[in-house]
Every structure is written in structure tokens, then in C-alpha cells.
Design a protein around this motif. Structure first.
Motif, PDB file in Angstrom:
ATOM      1  N   LYS A  99       0.828  -1.211   0.000  1.00  0.00           N
ATOM      2  CA  LYS A  99       0.000   0.000   0.000  1.00  0.00           C
ATOM      3  C   LYS A  99       0.859   1.256   0.000  1.00  0.00           C
ATOM      4  CE  LYS A  99      -3.696   2.205   2.715  1.00  0.00           C
ATOM      5  NZ  LYS A  99      -2.956   3.417   3.135  1.00  0.00           N
ATOM      6  N   GLU A 100       1.893   1.259   0.835  1.00  0.00           N
ATOM      7  CA  GLU A 100       2.754   2.439   0.942  1.00  0.00           C
ATOM      8  C   GLU A 100       3.537   2.679  -0.346  1.00  0.00           C
ATOM      9  OE1 GLU A 100       5.020   1.279   4.292  1.00  0.00           O
ATOM     10  OE2 GLU A 100       3.525   1.967   5.763  1.00  0.00           O
ATOM     11  N   THR A 101       4.096   1.627  -0.926  1.00  0.00           N
ATOM     12  CA  THR A 101       4.859   1.799  -2.164  1.00  0.00           C
ATOM     13  C   THR A 101       3.946   2.150  -3.337  1.00  0.00           C
ATOM     14  OG1 THR A 101       4.788  -0.599  -2.574  1.00  0.00           O
ATOM     15  CG2 THR A 101       6.747   0.280  -1.451  1.00  0.00           C
ATOM     16  N   ALA A 102       2.739   1.594  -3.345  1.00  0.00           N
ATOM     17  CA  ALA A 102       1.787   1.901  -4.423  1.00  0.00           C
ATOM     18  C   ALA A 102       1.412   3.383  -4.397  1.00  0.00           C
ATOM     19  CB  ALA A 102       0.537   1.036  -4.287  1.00  0.00           C
ATOM     20  N   GLU A 103       1.287   3.953  -3.212  1.00  0.00           N
ATOM     21  CA  GLU A 103       0.987   5.382  -3.094  1.00  0.00           C
ATOM     22  C   GLU A 103       2.118   6.218  -3.666  1.00  0.00           C
ATOM     23  OE1 GLU A 103       0.190   5.973   1.024  1.00  0.00           O
ATOM     24  OE2 GLU A 103      -1.842   5.117   0.929  1.00  0.00           O
ATOM     25  N   VAL A 104       3.363   5.790  -3.394  1.00  0.00           N
ATOM     26  CA  VAL A 104       4.528   6.513  -3.924  1.00  0.00           C
ATOM     27  C   VAL A 104       4.546   6.452  -5.451  1.00  0.00           C
ATOM     28  CG1 VAL A 104       7.050   6.550  -4.048  1.00  0.00           C
ATOM     29  CG2 VAL A 104       5.915   6.140  -1.856  1.00  0.00           C
ATOM     30  N   CYS A 140      11.088   1.481  -4.589  1.00  0.00           N
ATOM     31  CA  CYS A 140       9.837   0.787  -4.259  1.00  0.00           C
ATOM     32  C   CYS A 140       9.924  -0.698  -4.597  1.00  0.00           C
ATOM     33  CB  CYS A 140       8.661   1.431  -5.009  1.00  0.00           C
ATOM     34  SG  CYS A 140       8.215   3.079  -4.393  1.00  0.00           S
ATOM     35  N   ILE A 141      10.531  -1.026  -5.724  1.00  0.00           N
ATOM     36  CA  ILE A 141      10.726  -2.428  -6.109  1.00  0.00           C
ATOM     37  C   ILE A 141      11.629  -3.131  -5.102  1.00  0.00           C
ATOM     38  CG2 ILE A 141      11.723  -3.970  -7.851  1.00  0.00           C
ATOM     39  CD1 ILE A 141      10.806  -1.962  -9.985  1.00  0.00           C
ATOM     40  N   TYR A 286       7.083  -1.949 -11.736  1.00  0.00           N
ATOM     41  CA  TYR A 286       6.632  -2.009 -10.333  1.00  0.00           C
ATOM     42  C   TYR A 286       5.412  -2.912 -10.206  1.00  0.00           C
ATOM     43  CZ  TYR A 286       4.142  -0.797  -6.102  1.00  0.00           C
ATOM     44  OH  TYR A 286       3.444  -0.886  -4.913  1.00  0.00           O
ATOM     45  N   HIS A 287       4.449  -2.764 -11.110  1.00  0.00           N
ATOM     46  CA  HIS A 287       3.232  -3.574 -11.028  1.00  0.00           C
ATOM     47  C   HIS A 287       3.530  -5.051 -11.317  1.00  0.00           C
ATOM     48  CE1 HIS A 287       0.640  -0.237 -10.214  1.00  0.00           C
ATOM     49  NE2 HIS A 287       1.037   0.412 -11.302  1.00  0.00           N
ATOM     50  N   ARG A 288       4.514  -5.311 -12.155  1.00  0.00           N
ATOM     51  CA  ARG A 288       4.941  -6.708 -12.339  1.00  0.00           C
ATOM     52  C   ARG A 288       5.565  -7.234 -11.057  1.00  0.00           C
ATOM     53  NH1 ARG A 288       8.030  -8.655 -17.396  1.00  0.00           N
ATOM     54  NH2 ARG A 288       9.625  -7.140 -16.796  1.00  0.00           N
ATOM     55  N   MET A 289       6.273  -6.374 -10.338  1.00  0.00           N
ATOM     56  CA  MET A 289       6.856  -6.761  -9.060  1.00  0.00           C
ATOM     57  C   MET A 289       5.761  -7.076  -8.042  1.00  0.00           C
ATOM     58  SD  MET A 289       9.610  -7.340  -7.381  1.00  0.00           S
ATOM     59  CE  MET A 289       9.430  -8.137  -5.786  1.00  0.00           C
TER      60      MET A 289
END
Length: 313
Positions: A99-104, A140-141, A286-289
Motif C-alpha cells: 500500500k505504501e509503495t503503491a501510493e509513492v 519501491c521495487i 513495479y506492477h509486475r513486481m
């Protein structure tokens, strides 16, 4: 302990937001560490004080958890089961990291890079004020890769081995490391034992995470063979004896390059470079991660259930 506890705790960690009004066990451990650090300040030998800090924190955490579960069981087995489930559920923090990395990443995508840097600074220990968009996404990854181990696989490993008590002792180890395990003047000696114990506690889980991540990469159609190659080549380059394994596996699976120079506590640090820049680190990577992370998590739960069944029957 039965396998339902592992599965239920994992599912709850994915679908339930932690109620803020109910105290988190780690907060209690943190307060214990603070009080013990103050009490042990009278000892001149800081390394000896640090060893005593670790011993007292782990002992009190383990005995306290066992006592709470015993008292709850004496009242009613259902109450003990609820408390055990709560402890296990709070041990899994992967969704919070996601959640935190997705916000970034969302802030980067919307062009709010300065806000993304500030939000990232709450997640990682490095200086973020000068990071480019790609460097932000790389961070983030890396955070997702490392936390797949420390926030899911490792807690699951210890929960499977020794139930809620073992999980809470592991949480005490990581809390100690996060509070005193720094290479600063204040903590270099005091935090020595905590840092070494954290390395030891995460040694097996980190390598398990990398292997599970490689399996997940194959199942998702990512480059599993490259994940193996990069893991074997680059994992040991990382300054941490553990974080390099999942990060290198992720870099290889995604075809991105992670690591590189970073600023910590105002000082330039030459972090090892992991992987090769076959692709730029974009929001798509990132979304693949994220997908790689959750498939790895699912495989870890299956392995945890098998481990629990083998140990406990």
C-alpha cells in the motif's frame, strides 16, 4: 497450533486493515526496548549492555506471549484461538508495504515527484530528496522484494516452526534491529548483538524467499532463468547478508537493475548493483513486481503449511 491459524492469518492480512485503536504487538515490544535501553545505560561496556538488551527483550517477549496465551486458554480455548490469530495476523505486514509503495508510485505517475520523494522517505532509510522518478520506483521495487522476505516469509517461517510465541520472538529480533542496529556512534556497540541476531534470524527466510520468487517468476511468464543467474551472481554483493537474495532474484526476473549509490545519514554509500538494465524501472515494472510478490507469498503459505504439517503432524 493447527494449519488454520497460518492460512487464516495470511488471508486476514490481505483483506483486513489493521484497526488503529487496537495496540500492535510491535509497539509494545518497542516500548519495552526503550525502557530496557534506559535501564542499561548505567553499564559502561556498551556491547555487553547490547547483549543483555537482546536477551532480556527476547526472554520477556517470549514468556509474556506464552503467559497471555496460557491465561486466555484457561478462560476459554476460543479466546486463546482469537488471540493467537491476532498475533499471527499482525506478524504479516506485506500488504502495508504494498500500500505504501503503491501510493509513492501513484504520485510519480501523476507527476507529483516531490510528494513521492517525501512519501518514500517514510518507507526507506536512504535520502530521497534528489532521487529521479526511475530511482524512486527502483526503491519501491527493492522495498517490496526485501519485505517479501522480512514481512511475510520470515514471520511465516517462524510461525510454522513454533507458533505465535516463536513469531513474537522473531518480531522482537526485528524490532531490536530497527531500533538499535545502526552503525552510528550511539549504536555501533549497543546494537551489535541485535544486528548480528537479525542477520542470523533472516538467513534461511531470505534464501527461501529468493527460491520461491524464482518459482513465481516461472509461473508468471517472467524470466525465471535470468532470476537464477542474477541471484547466484549478485546476491552476495549486497552489504546485507540477506537482503541481496530476494532483491537479486527480483532484478533478474524483471530484467531491471537495482541498487547503486545512495545517501544514508548524510553520507554517500556505494551500494552494490544488482541485475542488468534490460528494462527501465517504470511503473509497469513495479506492477509486475507486485504480481511477483503475491504469487511468491502464496507459494510461501503453501510451503509454511507443509512445514507445519511435517513438524506438528
Amino acid at each position: 497450533m493447527s494449519g488454520w491459524l497460518i492460512l487464516s492469518a495470511f488471508v486476514l492480512s490481505l483483506v483486513l486493515i489493521e484497526p488503529r485503536r487496537i495496540p500492535h504487538p510491535v509497539i509494545g515490544i518497542g516500548r519495552l526496548v526503550e525502557k530496557l535501553e534506559i535501564a542499561l545505560a548505567v553499564l559502561e561496556n556498551r556491547r555487553r549492555a547490547g547483549i543483555l538488551l537482546v536477551v532480556l527483550t527476547l526472554t520477556l517477549t517470549g514468556l509474556g506471549t506464552a503467559l497471555i496465551l496460557w491465561a486466555a486458554s484457561a478462560i476459554h480455548p476460543f479466546l486463546a484461538g482469537v488471540i493467537a490469530l491476532w498475533i499471527a495476523y499482525t506478524g504479516f505486514a506485506l500488504r502495508s508495504v504494498h500500500k505504501e509503495t503503491a501510493e509513492v508510485v501513484g504520485l510519480v505517475q501523476s507527476g507529483r515527484v516531490q510528494e513521492a520523494r517525501r512519501a518514500l522517505s517514510l518507507i526507506v532509510g536512504r535520502e530521497t530528496r534528489t532521487l529521479s522518478e526511475e530511482e524512486i520506483i527502483k526503491a519501491c521495487i527493492e522495498s517490496l522484494a526485501e519485505n517479501t522476505s522480512s514481512s511475510l516469509v520470515a514471520p511465516l517461517f517462524y510461525l510454522s516452526l513454533g507458533g505465535p510465541v516463536a513469531l513474537m520472538v522473531y518480531q522482537a529480533v526485528t524490532t531490536l534491529d530497527s531500533m538499535v542496529g545502526y552503525l552510528t556512534e550511539r549504536y555501533r556497540e549497543l546494537g551489535w548483538a541485535a544486528a548480528r541476531l537479525d542477520d542470523l534470524a533472516n538467513w534461511i527466510p531470505a534464501r527461501l524467499t529468493a527460491l520461491l520468487m524464482i518459482s513465481a517468476a516461472f509461473s508468471l511468464g517472467l524470466n525465471g532463468f535470468n532470476a537464477v543467474r542474477i541471484m547466484l551472481r549478485d546476491a552476495r554483493k549486497h552489504r546485507s547478508p540477506n537482503a541481496g537474495w530476494p532483491e537479486a532474484a527480483a532484478a533478474g526476473a524483471l530484467g531491471v537493475q537495482l541498487g547503486g549509490p545512495a545517501i544514508y545519514f548524510g553520507e554517500q554509500t556505494e551500494k552494490a548493483v544488482l541485475g542488468e538494465p534490460d528494462r527501465s524501472a517504470t511503473s509497469a515494472e513495479y506492477h509486475r513486481m507486485v504480481r511477483l510478490t503475491y504469487v511468491t507469498a502464496a507459494l510461501a503459505v503453501i510451503l509454511g503449511l507443509l512445514l507445519h504439517s511435517w513438524i506438528w503432524g
